[in-house]
Design an enzyme around this catalytic site. Structure first.
Site, PDB file in Angstrom:
ATOM      1  CG  PHE A 191      -1.723  -1.323   1.320  1.00 46.12           C
ATOM      2  CD1 PHE A 191      -2.560  -1.756   0.304  1.00 46.12           C
ATOM      3  CD2 PHE A 191      -1.565  -2.136   2.433  1.00 46.12           C
ATOM      4  CE1 PHE A 191      -3.231  -2.968   0.400  1.00 46.12           C
ATOM      5  CE2 PHE A 191      -2.231  -3.350   2.535  1.00 46.12           C
ATOM      6  CZ  PHE A 191      -3.072  -3.770   1.516  1.00 46.12           C
TER       7      PHE A 191
ATOM      8  CE  LYS B 176     -11.660 -15.738  -9.117  1.00 44.93           C
ATOM      9  NZ  LYS B 176     -11.831 -17.150  -8.846  1.00 44.93           N
ATOM     10  CB  THR B 177      -6.250 -10.209 -10.065  1.00 40.30           C
ATOM     11  OG1 THR B 177      -6.138  -9.853 -11.433  1.00 40.30           O
ATOM     12  CG2 THR B 177      -5.825 -11.646  -9.891  1.00 40.30           C
TER      13      THR B 177
ATOM     14  CD  GLU C  15      -1.892   3.687  -5.989  1.00 43.19           C
ATOM     15  OE1 GLU C  15      -1.464   4.485  -5.175  1.00 43.19           O
ATOM     16  OE2 GLU C  15      -1.325   3.448  -7.074  1.00 43.19           O
TER      17      GLU C  15
HETATM   18 MO1  MOS Z   1       1.061   2.888  -4.007  1.00 44.34          MO
HETATM   19  S1  MOS Z   1       0.748   4.282  -2.547  1.00 44.34           S
HETATM   20  O1  MOS Z   1       1.589   3.874  -5.260  1.00 44.34           O
HETATM   21  O2  MOS Z   1       2.221   1.819  -3.421  1.00 44.34           O
END
Ligand code: MOS
Length: 745
Positions: free
Chosen positions: A245, A638-639, A710
């Site tokens: 993340f 799926k992913t 994201e």
């Molecule tokens: Mo993401 S915050 O670009 O790893």
């Protein structure tokens, strides 16, 4: 609804995750789980010692008892650690490190020592015996009390603030309808299930690490520079990452400390951060205070968008959370003016966190738009359509592809938005107030140069390798599927390897760019491989295609054959068997096209949420979220859908749960555990309905895929916030929206 868009061409869908069985059977090893190739019993355990004051210097560290304690091999402090040659880390691994080079303390929790012992309990036990005395200096901890001290960033980035403040004030003063409010997002900490962890060992001058990282190449460069080791002498491996993340996008102090410790004790050393140790030393999302002013004519057309952001920053390093970006990009307006300011605090260094900029930016800006719609007595979706940005307003450029209108229509239809009552508090079910809310999602499309390697193996299987990472996002699956589609094979016939710095280079797994970057490199490598295989066959007298022209043969489905007569050919395995039984290898690379600067590639989406708010307790339940995204080609259903659902889950978390509390006296994060730093569990999440338009953006890349990691978090928090307002008539402008804030609003 949908325009007559070209039907997408895309690789066949895989019904499974390539690494699914390994994951569920526990065979997928995370960085800190390796117990080889070093001799069994050699592995030592390190524990990181942290400062307990927020500012000052370390006067002394009494390590006598710790050094003599059971199992202890070494204790490293700023007073005995080796001096490192000063090296400038490479972006995006660039983060100020605190690696025992001086006795300064800049935040509570800063690494100030390492204990290395034969077992982890012994290392922890000894660390507790170390007595540290500090010369404390006054600490800057009260961000909210020091907003006036905000200064412009040294590198203002995409924030030219070119328009005149006087014109903005005039537009605001003369507008028919205005909004003028301040919106706050808190400090949030990454909490991947896999904590940060490193195993380091040296073979002479050669440094090896297993590290939990989103960027093996960045790790390699940073380690090489800081420890003054030749780049080729650093080997970084990380085959599986349990979430990152953004926090694992940079190389942090503990990675260097593990390598340093391993060198001193001349043994492999494992250093894993405890959950609490991840609140400070490995980044977080800074808190932002957003003063937003909107002005519109009575027709709803925006005449002014203004967002002035003040955010927390570390005294150690500048990091700008660009929460002003949605204001600059989402809607057309006569004037758009934004600024960013930093308030230096004795906090750890902030960093990228899922949709840095756009996550808090849409969370605040899309509430302001909801407030404007209400004042105009206009449907919130209608207001967005009225101010639809046909070009990128921030740079006045065309989009490579944008279908946000279709997102609004599709998601609104699936949600049943037309049943919304615009007056708050009108939908009641027993003791619950029901509300509908909406927010726009957006995230840029990124792409970087990447390389890949593919080889036909004598067994008929195909090796597919790239120095990329799989954060749990699906890179294994996407690489297998992409190569398989190019070669006409089953994805499970691919032997995929990634997460090893000896493989061809790929970018950081950040900015939602991995599929868009690595996918085209795998494509190129496969095209080269087919040419190579054909070349071997054409020059092999025993091959049925011997003597044909190279343009007349093809390689697919494990065979090399004549295009005009597909039965004339042979299996690639028999060809390889006759030719030394060695793999046939090829490499490929791909990089962004040239018109990157003349156009903007950006993804969009529409997010609708339904909440039920208890009239007495003010507890919020998010019953359902319906979202439609325009993310270009959906490479894997799926992913891809999984990631959008995960992003939405985090958006709900942003709206209702997540917040790090820093103690204003001592500067330590008070709730540094998963018990007290709240993230949603299954019971907190209702139904999530995700669809994508699946319209390829081939001006962005040949695959038409814009990235998906994201955008899911964006827009979702505001949809929930606006739904809470629709349910209760209470406008909470300070995230997270906890029951006390609803009660007091
Ligand atoms: Mo993401 S915050 O670009 O790893």
């Amino acid at each position: 609804m949908m325009q007559a868009d070209p039907k997408p061409t895309q690789p066949p869908q895989t019904p499974y995750r390539y690494d699914g069985v390994l994951k569920v059977t526990g065979k997928a090893k995370y960085a800190a789980e390796f117990s080889e190739p070093f001799p069994k019993g050699d592995l030592l355990y390190a524990y990181m010692l942290q400062a307990t004051v927020p500012a000052g210097t370390i006067a002394a560290m009494d390590t006598k008892a710790a050094t003599r304690a059971s199992g202890v091999v070494a204790v490293l402090t700023p007073f005995n650690a080796p001096k490192l040659p000063v090296g400038k880390p490479q972006p995006p691994g660039k983060r100020s490190l605190t690696v025992l080079q001086d006795n300064n303390v800049s935040y509570n929790g800063q690494p100030i020592g390492v204990v290395i012992a034969k077992s982890l309990p012994e290392a922890i036990h000894a660390a507790r015996m170390i007595k540290v005395t500090y010369n404390e200096t006054p600490a800057k901890l009260d961000f909210m009390g020091r907003l006036g001290e905000g200064h412009a960033p040294k590198n203002p980035g995409k924030d030219p603030a070119s328009q005149s403040r006087a014109d903005a004030d005039a537009a605001f003063a003369s507008a028919a309808v205005t909004v003028d409010n301040t919106y706050v997002t808190p400090i949030q900490n990454h909490n991947p299930m896999e904590p940060h962890g490193t195993i380091a060992w040296w073979n002479g001058e050669k440094l090896n690490v297993y590290d939990a990282t989103q960027y093996i190449t960045g790790d390699k460069m940073t380690l090489a520079r800081i420890l003054n080791v030749a780049l080729d002498n650093v080997h970084v491996q990380d085959p599986y990452v349990g979430g990152g993340f953004g926090s694992k996008g940079s190389t942090w102090s503990h990675v260097i400390l593990a390598a340093m410790a391993a060198k001193i004790v001349q043994k492999p050393v494992k250093l894993v951060l405890e959950r609490e140790q991840m609140f400070g030393p490995v980044g977080y999302r800074p808190t932002t205070v957003n003063h937003i002013k909107l002005a519109a004519g009575s027709d709803g057309k925006l005449t002014l968008v203004q967002q002035d952001v003040t955010m927390s920053a570390s005294v150690l390093e500048e990091f700008v959370e660009h929460s002003e970006l949605p204001a600059r990009k989402l809607y057309a307006s006569k004037q758009i003016i934004t600024t960013t300011k930093l308030v230096d605090c004795n906090y750890g260094v902030a960093t990228f966190m899922r949709a840095p900029g756009e996550a808090p930016g849409t969370a605040v800006f899309e509430i302001a738009m909801d407030e404007l719609a209400e004042r105009l007595k206009m449907d919130p979706v209608q207001l967005r359509l009225l101010n639809y940005a046909e070009r990128d307003p921030s740079e006045d450029k065309p989009w490579t592809s944008k279908h946000l209108r279709e997102c609004y229509a599709q998601a609104a239809g699936r949600f049943g938005w037309s049943k919304r009552n615009a007056t708050p508090g009108q939908m009641v079910e027993g003791n619950k107030l029901i509300g509908y809310g909406f927010g726009t999602a957006t995230y840029p499309a990124n792409r970087s140069a990447a390389m890949a390697k593919v080889s036909y193996l004598p067994s008929g299987r195909v090796f597919v390798g790239s120095g990329t990472q799989d954060l749990g996002t699906g890179m294994y699956t996407v690489m297998a599927q992409t190569a398989a589609a190019n070669l006409g094979l089953d994805p499970m016939q691919m032997d995929v390897k990634l997460g090893d710095s000896t493989l061809p280079k790929a970018p950081v797994s950040g900015g939602s760019q991995s599929t868009a970057s690595v996918g085209p490199a795998v494509d190129t490598a496969c095209i080269q491989l087919r040419l190579k295989v054909a070349g071997v066959a054409l020059s092999d007298k025993q091959s049925p295609v011997y003597g044909a022209k190279d343009t007349d043969v093809d390689v697919m489905h494990g065979r090399v054959f004549l295009k005009s007569n597909q039965t004339k050919g042979e299996s690639v395995t028999s060809l390889i068997a006759r030719n030394g039984n060695v793999p046939i290898e090829a490499e490929g690379s791909a990089e962004p096209g040239e018109d990157k600067s003349s156009m903007t590639s950006q993804s969009f989406g529409a997010v609708f949420a339904e909440v039920a708010v208890d009239k007495d307790t003010h507890m919020v339940e998010v019953r359902r979220v319906v979202a439609t995204y325009d993310i270009g080609t959906l490479v894997n259903d799926k992913t891809g859908i999984n990631q959008l659902e995960g992003g939405i889950t985090w958006g709900v978390s942003f709206a209702l749960h997540e917040e790090a509390h820093i103690d204003l006296r001592y500067g330590r994060t008070v709730n540094e555990s998963l018990a007290e730093y709240h993230v949603p569990v299954n019971a907190d999440i209702g139904t999530i309905d995700v669809t994508v338009l699946n319209i390829p953006d081939t001006k962005f890349n040949p695959l038409g895929a814009r990235g998906i990691g994201e955008i899911g978090i964006t827009g979702a928090a505001a949809a929930v916030a606006n739904a809470i307002y629709n349910a209760t008539g209470k406008r909470v402008r300070h995230y997270p929206i906890t029951p006390d804030k609803i009660m007091m609003a």
